[in-house]
Design an enzyme around this catalytic site. Structure first.
Site, PDB file in Angstrom:
ATOM      1  N   ASP A 152       0.829  -1.197   0.000  1.00  0.00           N
ATOM      2  CA  ASP A 152       0.000   0.000   0.000  1.00  0.00           C
ATOM      3  C   ASP A 152       0.875   1.263   0.000  1.00  0.00           C
ATOM      4  O   ASP A 152       2.095   1.204   0.166  1.00  0.00           O
ATOM      5  CB  ASP A 152      -0.884  -0.015   1.251  1.00  0.00           C
ATOM      6  CG  ASP A 152      -2.160   0.781   1.066  1.00  0.00           C
ATOM      7  OD1 ASP A 152      -2.338   1.392   0.001  1.00  0.00           O
ATOM      8  OD2 ASP A 152      -2.986   0.801   2.003  1.00  0.00           O
ATOM      9  N   TYR A 196       6.397  -9.966   7.025  1.00  0.00           N
ATOM     10  CA  TYR A 196       6.346  -8.517   7.205  1.00  0.00           C
ATOM     11  C   TYR A 196       6.892  -8.148   8.578  1.00  0.00           C
ATOM     12  O   TYR A 196       6.720  -8.902   9.550  1.00  0.00           O
ATOM     13  CB  TYR A 196       4.899  -8.006   7.117  1.00  0.00           C
ATOM     14  CG  TYR A 196       4.321  -7.931   5.730  1.00  0.00           C
ATOM     15  CD1 TYR A 196       4.428  -6.762   4.976  1.00  0.00           C
ATOM     16  CD2 TYR A 196       3.639  -9.009   5.171  1.00  0.00           C
ATOM     17  CE1 TYR A 196       3.881  -6.678   3.699  1.00  0.00           C
ATOM     18  CE2 TYR A 196       3.100  -8.932   3.895  1.00  0.00           C
ATOM     19  CZ  TYR A 196       3.216  -7.765   3.165  1.00  0.00           C
ATOM     20  OH  TYR A 196       2.674  -7.692   1.899  1.00  0.00           O
TER      21      TYR A 196
END
Length: 340
Positions: free
Chosen positions: A112, A171
């Site tokens: 994003d 992540y």
């Protein structure tokens, strides 16, 4: 001028080696380049997967890319404001002399806006082979802005697909937990001036591990596909490094803003506003509105895609392919200044 000639020569394909033209399995995926930015919703469209077995031939190439996402509107292709994929494709079109539709660049994760990456993986195809990748690698990084780097360039088997072949993704989310943030961390860590209880955060994180329906942790996106909300989280660690907290989460895949929503809930739990056992309750609800009662998504700048993992058969090199390029060091053949 001399440099321009060297770079230009690097763009030209060399004569094919013994590597045969493979049927490329990704030909019809050019349509995926036009999917709106979904910031991490990564479920394959199985109809597209069936159609992707195309009749065309070509050579498949794998990129490992690092980027500082601060100035970009995420990975997924759009021209304005610029995205990582858009800029990488422009560099590739100059290097290969191919059109964007022919390259069919696909990334493993559609990060994003504002999210960073150390180990984003992408693939593209060419109708020709190269006998060496170092010059192409150097040319790409010479064309890319300083906040995007191609760390690795290698040949890939025809079956390799950056997104659909991925086995898991890792992540990291960084939180700077002190009264005053280190200014050198401000672009890569979320600042929490509240003293966080890491013990209860670890307890809460453990509830995410395993196979769960994460419907309560996904934001609505403009993507018209219906992703499978059931994901497997293999680990979720809370690591203390002085004032810096590093949340490390690895899973089979992640929904749109899922990681940032999980982190946001852990932050509230760390502040001791809500108890750790609220996590299974929210998971069981399968309702995004239930999570919204307690937390909003954590900001994007603390999040980084660290690694995308694949099975060994997807990472094996094709027969007769050029050597993988990890970049090259510059050397001086002789001193051009006299010693005194």
């Amino acid at each position: 001028m001399a440099y321009a000639l060297v770079v230009a020569s690097a763009f030209l394909p060399s004569p094919p080696l013994l590597l045969p033209f493979h049927p490329n399995l990704n030909a019809s995926l050019s349509s995926s380049n036009n999917i709106p930015n979904t910031g991490g919703a990564e479920e394959p469209n199985h109809n597209t997967m069936k159609q992707s077995v195309a009749a065309s031939s070509g050579y498949n190439w794998r990129l490992v890319i690092a980027y500082d996402g601060t100035q970009f509107s995420g990975w997924q292709y759009q021209q304005s404001p610029p995205t990582i994929q858009c800029i990488v494709e422009k560099a590739l079109t100059r290097v290969t002399k191919l059109e964007r539709k022919d390259l069919r660049l696909v990334g493993a994760s559609r990060t994003d806006k504002g999210v960073h990456a150390w180990g984003q993986v992408a693939h593209f195809v060419t109708p020709f082979n190269y006998d060496s990748l170092e010059s192409i690698h150097a040319a790409l990084n010479g064309l890319l802005p300083a906040d995007i780097r191609v760390r690795e360039l290698s040949a890939a088997v025809p079956e390799f697909h950056a997104r659909f072949s991925a086995k898991s993704k890792l992540y990291h989310y960084k939180i700077y937990n002190d009264t005053i943030i280190d200014p050198f961390q401000r672009r890569y860590a979320y600042h929490s001036a509240y003293k966080l209880n890491t013990a209860v955060m670890r307890e809460a994180a453990s509830y995410f591990i395993g196979k769960h329906d994460f419907s309560a942790f996904v934001n609505a996106s403009h993507n018209d596909r219906v992703p499978d909300p059931v994901k497997i989280i293999s680990r979720f660690d809370v690591i203390e490094m002085g004032a810096l907290l590093q949340l490390e989460v690895e899973g089979s895949g992640f929904l749109y803003r899922q990681v940032r929503n999980m982190v946001a809930l852990l932050l509230q739990i760390g502040k001791e506003v809500i108890p750790p056992d609220i996590v299974p309750m929210i998971l069981a609800s399968r309702d995004r509105k239930e999570l919204a009662k307690y937390a909003l998504p954590a900001p994007p700048h603390g999040l980084c895609l660290v690694t995308v993992k694949y099975n060994e058969e997807h990472l094996r090199l094709p027969l007769g392919c050029p050597k993988t390029s990890f970049g090259r060091h510059h050397t001086v053949s002789k001193c051009k200044l006299p010693f005194y």
